[in-house]
Design a protein around this motif. Structure first.
Motif, PDB file in Angstrom:
ATOM      1  N   ALA A 122      31.509  33.749-134.153  1.00  0.00           N
ATOM      2  CA  ALA A 122      30.332  33.947-133.291  1.00  0.00           C
ATOM      3  C   ALA A 122      30.686  34.787-132.070  1.00  0.00           C
ATOM      4  O   ALA A 122      29.883  35.621-131.632  1.00  0.00           O
ATOM      5  N   LEU A 123      31.866  34.587-131.517  1.00  0.00           N
ATOM      6  CA  LEU A 123      32.285  35.391-130.364  1.00  0.00           C
ATOM      7  C   LEU A 123      32.480  36.851-130.757  1.00  0.00           C
ATOM      8  O   LEU A 123      32.077  37.748-130.019  1.00  0.00           O
ATOM      9  N   ALA A 159      36.096  39.129-125.355  1.00  0.00           N
ATOM     10  CA  ALA A 159      37.500  39.394-125.676  1.00  0.00           C
ATOM     11  C   ALA A 159      38.418  38.415-124.959  1.00  0.00           C
ATOM     12  O   ALA A 159      39.397  37.922-125.551  1.00  0.00           O
ATOM     13  N   SER A 160      38.111  38.096-123.712  1.00  0.00           N
ATOM     14  CA  SER A 160      38.970  37.157-122.988  1.00  0.00           C
ATOM     15  C   SER A 160      38.903  35.770-123.601  1.00  0.00           C
ATOM     16  O   SER A 160      39.907  35.054-123.658  1.00  0.00           O
ATOM     17  N   LEU A 161      37.736  35.375-124.099  1.00  0.00           N
ATOM     18  CA  LEU A 161      37.619  34.066-124.743  1.00  0.00           C
ATOM     19  C   LEU A 161      38.363  34.043-126.087  1.00  0.00           C
ATOM     20  O   LEU A 161      39.025  33.048-126.396  1.00  0.00           O
ATOM     21  N   THR A 162      38.272  35.110-126.853  1.00  0.00           N
ATOM     22  CA  THR A 162      39.040  35.132-128.106  1.00  0.00           C
ATOM     23  C   THR A 162      40.531  35.102-127.814  1.00  0.00           C
ATOM     24  O   THR A 162      41.296  34.460-128.538  1.00  0.00           O
ATOM     25  N   ASP A 163      40.949  35.748-126.740  1.00  0.00           N
ATOM     26  CA  ASP A 163      42.370  35.701-126.354  1.00  0.00           C
ATOM     27  C   ASP A 163      42.772  34.287-125.939  1.00  0.00           C
ATOM     28  O   ASP A 163      43.871  33.825-126.285  1.00  0.00           O
ATOM     29  N   ARG A 164      41.918  33.609-125.186  1.00  0.00           N
ATOM     30  CA  ARG A 164      42.222  32.227-124.780  1.00  0.00           C
ATOM     31  C   ARG A 164      42.328  31.312-125.995  1.00  0.00           C
ATOM     32  O   ARG A 164      43.202  30.448-126.048  1.00  0.00           O
ATOM     33  N   HIS A 218      33.851  18.392-127.164  1.00  0.00           N
ATOM     34  CA  HIS A 218      34.808  17.314-127.442  1.00  0.00           C
ATOM     35  C   HIS A 218      34.492  16.620-128.759  1.00  0.00           C
ATOM     36  O   HIS A 218      35.394  16.088-129.407  1.00  0.00           O
ATOM     37  N   GLY A 219      33.227  16.652-129.161  1.00  0.00           N
ATOM     38  CA  GLY A 219      32.842  16.084-130.446  1.00  0.00           C
ATOM     39  C   GLY A 219      33.123  17.009-131.615  1.00  0.00           C
ATOM     40  O   GLY A 219      32.940  16.633-132.760  1.00  0.00           O
ATOM     41  N   GLY A 220      33.559  18.241-131.312  1.00  0.00           N
ATOM     42  CA  GLY A 220      33.859  19.201-132.366  1.00  0.00           C
ATOM     43  C   GLY A 220      32.635  19.628-133.163  1.00  0.00           C
ATOM     44  O   GLY A 220      32.732  19.977-134.333  1.00  0.00           O
ATOM     45  N   TRP A 221      31.481  19.643-132.506  1.00  0.00           N
ATOM     46  CA  TRP A 221      30.222  19.946-133.182  1.00  0.00           C
ATOM     47  C   TRP A 221      30.044  21.452-133.321  1.00  0.00           C
ATOM     48  O   TRP A 221      29.430  22.115-132.485  1.00  0.00           O
ATOM     49  N   THR A 222      30.587  22.016-134.394  1.00  0.00           N
ATOM     50  CA  THR A 222      30.566  23.467-134.590  1.00  0.00           C
ATOM     51  C   THR A 222      29.169  24.050-134.812  1.00  0.00           C
ATOM     52  O   THR A 222      28.981  25.241-134.531  1.00  0.00           O
ATOM     53  N   PRO A 223      28.175  23.285-135.285  1.00  0.00           N
ATOM     54  CA  PRO A 223      26.837  23.886-135.358  1.00  0.00           C
ATOM     55  C   PRO A 223      26.292  24.336-133.993  1.00  0.00           C
ATOM     56  O   PRO A 223      25.350  25.127-133.927  1.00  0.00           O
ATOM     57  N   ALA A 224      26.878  23.864-132.906  1.00  0.00           N
ATOM     58  CA  ALA A 224      26.414  24.252-131.571  1.00  0.00           C
ATOM     59  C   ALA A 224      27.033  25.562-131.087  1.00  0.00           C
ATOM     60  O   ALA A 224      26.639  26.067-130.033  1.00  0.00           O
ATOM     61  N   LEU A 271      33.756  26.537-125.773  1.00  0.00           N
ATOM     62  CA  LEU A 271      34.090  27.400-126.911  1.00  0.00           C
ATOM     63  C   LEU A 271      35.598  27.447-127.142  1.00  0.00           C
ATOM     64  O   LEU A 271      36.055  27.415-128.285  1.00  0.00           O
ATOM     65  N   VAL A 272      36.357  27.492-126.069  1.00  0.00           N
ATOM     66  CA  VAL A 272      37.814  27.475-126.211  1.00  0.00           C
ATOM     67  C   VAL A 272      38.258  26.160-126.839  1.00  0.00           C
ATOM     68  O   VAL A 272      39.120  26.147-127.721  1.00  0.00           O
ATOM     69  N   LEU A 273      37.662  25.081-126.425  1.00  0.00           N
ATOM     70  CA  LEU A 273      37.992  23.776-126.996  1.00  0.00           C
ATOM     71  C   LEU A 273      37.655  23.718-128.487  1.00  0.00           C
ATOM     72  O   LEU A 273      38.400  23.138-129.279  1.00  0.00           O
ATOM     73  N   LEU A 274      36.563  24.344-128.880  1.00  0.00           N
ATOM     74  CA  LEU A 274      36.195  24.374-130.297  1.00  0.00           C
ATOM     75  C   LEU A 274      37.125  25.273-131.110  1.00  0.00           C
ATOM     76  O   LEU A 274      37.194  25.153-132.330  1.00  0.00           O
ATOM     77  N   GLY A 275      37.802  26.166-130.438  1.00  0.00           N
ATOM     78  CA  GLY A 275      38.856  26.947-131.069  1.00  0.00           C
ATOM     79  C   GLY A 275      38.398  27.941-132.112  1.00  0.00           C
ATOM     80  O   GLY A 275      37.407  28.648-131.933  1.00  0.00           O
ATOM     81  N   ASP A 276      39.135  27.976-133.214  1.00  0.00           N
ATOM     82  CA  ASP A 276      38.905  28.969-134.265  1.00  0.00           C
ATOM     83  C   ASP A 276      37.476  28.977-134.792  1.00  0.00           C
ATOM     84  O   ASP A 276      36.989  30.010-135.239  1.00  0.00           O
TER      85      ASP A 276
END
Length: 98
Positions: A71-72, A88-93, A32-38, A61-66
């Motif tokens: 990494a995925l 693959a399912s997470l990239t699709d989501r 939710h904080g959008g902390w992409t280093p994580a 990861l889905v919330l962090l989006g693109d």
């Protein structure tokens, strides 16, 4: 009092906590904080032995989006064949998210 980046950097340390509720809370905070280093740490949690932690990592990861896609994709390329479907399912989501 910590500023936002320092707080989120400290929150990453909680991803190694043995208590799944603490890890899930840390994942939600980071996502939710959008902390992409994580992102790499969250991808690593997809292999955690605790289903609740794996679900939280996937949702985060889905919330962090693109930001999570490279990494995925990297993890999918290195994963055993029976684990690639998860990535693959997470990239699709992520692709389907508005």
């Amino acid at each position: 009092m910590l500023d936002r980046p320092a707080y989120l950097e400290q929150t990453v340390r909680l991803l190694d906590d043995p208590r799944p509720d603490v890890v899930r809370s840390a994942v939600r905070t980071l996502a939710h904080g959008g902390w992409t280093p994580a992102v790499p740490d969250l991808v690593g949690l997809l292999a955690d032995g605790r289903p609740a932690v794996r679900r939280a990592a996937a949702d985060g990861l889905v919330l962090l989006g693109d930001a999570a896609l490279p990494a995925l994709r990297h993890a999918a390329g290195r994963a055993r064949p029976d684990r690639r479907r998860l990535y693959a399912s997470l990239t699709d989501r992520i692709a389907a998210a508005p």
